[in-house]
Enzyme design. Sequence first.
Site, PDB file in Angstrom:
ATOM      1  N   TRP A 152       0.817  -1.216   0.000  1.00  0.00           N
ATOM      2  CA  TRP A 152       0.000   0.000   0.000  1.00  0.00           C
ATOM      3  C   TRP A 152       0.851   1.267   0.000  1.00  0.00           C
ATOM      4  O   TRP A 152       0.333   2.346  -0.265  1.00  0.00           O
ATOM      5  CB  TRP A 152      -0.927   0.016   1.231  1.00  0.00           C
ATOM      6  CG  TRP A 152      -0.189  -0.254   2.511  1.00  0.00           C
ATOM      7  CD1 TRP A 152      -0.064  -1.463   3.147  1.00  0.00           C
ATOM      8  CD2 TRP A 152       0.582   0.674   3.293  1.00  0.00           C
ATOM      9  NE1 TRP A 152       0.738  -1.339   4.252  1.00  0.00           N
ATOM     10  CE2 TRP A 152       1.141  -0.038   4.368  1.00  0.00           C
ATOM     11  CE3 TRP A 152       0.856   2.043   3.167  1.00  0.00           C
ATOM     12  CZ2 TRP A 152       1.958   0.563   5.325  1.00  0.00           C
ATOM     13  CZ3 TRP A 152       1.667   2.645   4.120  1.00  0.00           C
ATOM     14  CH2 TRP A 152       2.204   1.905   5.184  1.00  0.00           C
ATOM     15  N   ASN A 153       2.149   1.162   0.325  1.00  0.00           N
ATOM     16  CA  ASN A 153       2.909   2.416   0.505  1.00  0.00           C
ATOM     17  C   ASN A 153       3.320   3.080  -0.807  1.00  0.00           C
ATOM     18  O   ASN A 153       3.542   4.274  -0.856  1.00  0.00           O
ATOM     19  CB  ASN A 153       4.123   2.204   1.426  1.00  0.00           C
ATOM     20  CG  ASN A 153       5.123   1.218   0.882  1.00  0.00           C
ATOM     21  OD1 ASN A 153       4.817   0.431  -0.016  1.00  0.00           O
ATOM     22  ND2 ASN A 153       6.319   1.240   1.425  1.00  0.00           N
ATOM     23  N   LYS A 176      -2.249  -8.466  -7.239  1.00  0.00           N
ATOM     24  CA  LYS A 176      -3.055  -8.298  -6.026  1.00  0.00           C
ATOM     25  C   LYS A 176      -2.533  -7.066  -5.304  1.00  0.00           C
ATOM     26  O   LYS A 176      -1.478  -7.096  -4.666  1.00  0.00           O
ATOM     27  CB  LYS A 176      -2.959  -9.519  -5.096  1.00  0.00           C
ATOM     28  CG  LYS A 176      -4.012  -9.434  -3.983  1.00  0.00           C
ATOM     29  CD  LYS A 176      -3.591 -10.030  -2.674  1.00  0.00           C
ATOM     30  CE  LYS A 176      -2.698  -9.198  -1.816  1.00  0.00           C
ATOM     31  NZ  LYS A 176      -3.231  -7.912  -1.326  1.00  0.00           N
ATOM     32  N   PRO A 177      -3.257  -5.942  -5.445  1.00  0.00           N
ATOM     33  CA  PRO A 177      -2.772  -4.721  -4.785  1.00  0.00           C
ATOM     34  C   PRO A 177      -2.988  -4.776  -3.277  1.00  0.00           C
ATOM     35  O   PRO A 177      -3.766  -5.607  -2.782  1.00  0.00           O
ATOM     36  CB  PRO A 177      -3.642  -3.628  -5.412  1.00  0.00           C
ATOM     37  CG  PRO A 177      -4.833  -4.304  -5.989  1.00  0.00           C
ATOM     38  CD  PRO A 177      -4.515  -5.759  -6.178  1.00  0.00           C
ATOM     39  N   GLY A 230       6.784  -6.363   0.515  1.00  0.00           N
ATOM     40  CA  GLY A 230       6.030  -6.272   1.768  1.00  0.00           C
ATOM     41  C   GLY A 230       6.893  -6.724   2.932  1.00  0.00           C
ATOM     42  O   GLY A 230       8.116  -6.628   2.878  1.00  0.00           O
ATOM     43  N   SER A 231       6.235  -7.251   3.946  1.00  0.00           N
ATOM     44  CA  SER A 231       6.961  -7.545   5.190  1.00  0.00           C
ATOM     45  C   SER A 231       7.762  -8.842   5.082  1.00  0.00           C
ATOM     46  O   SER A 231       7.432  -9.740   4.296  1.00  0.00           O
ATOM     47  CB  SER A 231       5.973  -7.660   6.343  1.00  0.00           C
ATOM     48  OG  SER A 231       5.275  -8.879   6.242  1.00  0.00           O
ATOM     49  N   GLU A 252      11.002  -8.238  -2.063  1.00  0.00           N
ATOM     50  CA  GLU A 252      11.553  -6.969  -1.586  1.00  0.00           C
ATOM     51  C   GLU A 252      10.907  -6.748  -0.239  1.00  0.00           C
ATOM     52  O   GLU A 252       9.727  -6.412  -0.160  1.00  0.00           O
ATOM     53  CB  GLU A 252      11.228  -5.884  -2.614  1.00  0.00           C
ATOM     54  CG  GLU A 252      12.105  -4.669  -2.473  1.00  0.00           C
ATOM     55  CD  GLU A 252      11.395  -3.562  -1.733  1.00  0.00           C
ATOM     56  OE1 GLU A 252      11.577  -3.490  -0.494  1.00  0.00           O
ATOM     57  OE2 GLU A 252      10.672  -2.795  -2.377  1.00  0.00           O
ATOM     58  N   LEU A 253      11.674  -7.003   0.835  1.00  0.00           N
ATOM     59  CA  LEU A 253      11.078  -7.109   2.170  1.00  0.00           C
ATOM     60  C   LEU A 253      11.506  -5.956   3.079  1.00  0.00           C
ATOM     61  O   LEU A 253      11.908  -4.902   2.606  1.00  0.00           O
ATOM     62  CB  LEU A 253      11.447  -8.476   2.762  1.00  0.00           C
ATOM     63  CG  LEU A 253      11.112  -9.675   1.851  1.00  0.00           C
ATOM     64  CD1 LEU A 253      11.571 -10.975   2.464  1.00  0.00           C
ATOM     65  CD2 LEU A 253       9.622  -9.730   1.526  1.00  0.00           C
ATOM     66  N   CYS A 286      10.228   1.176   2.662  1.00  0.00           N
ATOM     67  CA  CYS A 286      11.154   0.124   3.111  1.00  0.00           C
ATOM     68  C   CYS A 286      12.571   0.642   3.234  1.00  0.00           C
ATOM     69  O   CYS A 286      13.393   0.050   3.925  1.00  0.00           O
ATOM     70  CB  CYS A 286      11.157  -1.029   2.115  1.00  0.00           C
ATOM     71  SG  CYS A 286       9.556  -1.770   1.924  1.00  0.00           S
ATOM     72  N   GLU A 383      11.350  -2.286  12.323  1.00  0.00           N
ATOM     73  CA  GLU A 383      11.156  -1.358  11.212  1.00  0.00           C
ATOM     74  C   GLU A 383      10.047  -0.399  11.653  1.00  0.00           C
ATOM     75  O   GLU A 383       8.907  -0.820  11.905  1.00  0.00           O
ATOM     76  CB  GLU A 383      10.751  -2.125   9.956  1.00  0.00           C
ATOM     77  CG  GLU A 383      10.778  -1.262   8.728  1.00  0.00           C
ATOM     78  CD  GLU A 383      10.473  -2.042   7.456  1.00  0.00           C
ATOM     79  OE1 GLU A 383       9.756  -3.040   7.526  1.00  0.00           O
ATOM     80  OE2 GLU A 383      10.946  -1.608   6.384  1.00  0.00           O
TER      81      GLU A 383
END
Length: 479
Positions: A152-153, A176-177, A230-231, A252-253, A286, A383
């Site tokens: 979402w960011n 999938k947004p 995401g996470s 990409e975490l 991130c 984080e």
Amino acid sequence: MRDLVLSRGLINGEWVEAIDGKQVEIVNPSTGAIITAVPDMGKEESEAAVIAAHTALQDWRKTTAKYRAGLMKKWFDLMVENADGLAKLLTSEQGKPYKEAYGEVMYGASFIEWFAEEAKRMYGDVIPAANPNNRYMTIKQPVGVVTAITPWNFPIAMITRKAAPALAAGCTVVIKPGEDTPLCALAMALLAEKAGIPKGVINVVTTSRPAEVGDVLCRHPLVRKVSFTGSTPVGKLILRQASETVKKVSLELGGNAPFIVFEDADIDKAVQGALISKYRNAGQTCVCTNRLYIHDAIYDQFLEKYTQAVSNLIIGDGLVDGTEIGPLINQKAIDKVAQLVRTAVEQGATLTLGGNISDVGQQFYQPTILTDVTEEMDIAHQELFGPVSTLFRFNDEDDVVRRANDTPFGLAAYFYTQDHARVWRMSEALEYGIVGINEGIISTEVAPFGGVKESGCGREGSKYGIEDYLEIKYLCHGI
Ligand code: SIN
């Protein structure tokens, strides 16, 4: 903007409701107003989207790179033409200030332009043969159906950073947004449709049930690649799910970015770099600075200037002119940041600035600075994903390298110095995928973005970004 607000998902070129008609409301985090509602899709719609992508793949993969590049160029042009509307939509559903949202639209569009150009450079090799009766070659081919699970960011740029290389390579995608921000994804899909990208090549599944949808998108045998931003915990789950059918995976975490200011740094530059790196998107990226390490010799000077700069930040609705800090994405995000700050203070940190929900509204957190922070505190290992700076002291280069690297994460790191030998020592010693040297903004479509350790695998953007969407096939020709 109104013509970009869509309330249906996209599967096989059809704008569709959820099978059971259920919807999920999308709320503006600044005002709490409902923008619209989108379909709350689940397993069946996700399977239909994968099958649609697989069907479309059969023709799309056979098209020439030049043809795909042409369509992508039109998609890019439409994004630029609609940049103002897209930026307003982005600010409405995500909250970041309009200026940043506009920047994200152009950043997002740049991936489409870049990969449209890269499509034409997917070279194979002719390899000197080890046997006189053979000739060896390699060709590159699309991986197949790709699922893009996006956060979402950055509701636009994180989609194009995945969908653009996928399409350029000849893959089809199911997007999938993020649950909070599906509207930009739908608007982008509409522009892709207008650009002439054929049905089924891009599909968008909207949902409030990410686990149910993700399970299909990461395990379905027709999916050959999963790309996720995401996470780290969700990334690990995706890796396990995708391993069952040995899919390619790009992740990409999370990060825990150190920002190190040496005694010989240009302090004004370092303050500006830290400000933009920390407070961009209200701290919700991130690669945002997470830990500021300031050399003892300049600590007080840096803190004074930094506190002044942070206290000047204007907080408010991103659609209001001049706003520099918007809301956090939802109540859960606010609660997490507030709890981290409370615990840090209980554990001995000093609240130098902020530290509360803002008067502007429930979902706005004051730009905050915590000093006297140490690695013994919980906040040093989390984080933050919020507008909170944590300042640590150091006085020795080896020590700060050890402390900066003492984390399972390795996405972005930053340091400021004017010593050229130190630039090389630090660049080589930091265990991170991206290093900003006297620079707080490192993102661009032409350079590889990605992390090491538990921050992920694979690289996005740049000449490397398309490789994850391609298979290398070796041809051994007997003559
Ligand atoms: C992210 O936060 O995942 C992306 C940040 C960027 O591209 O700058």
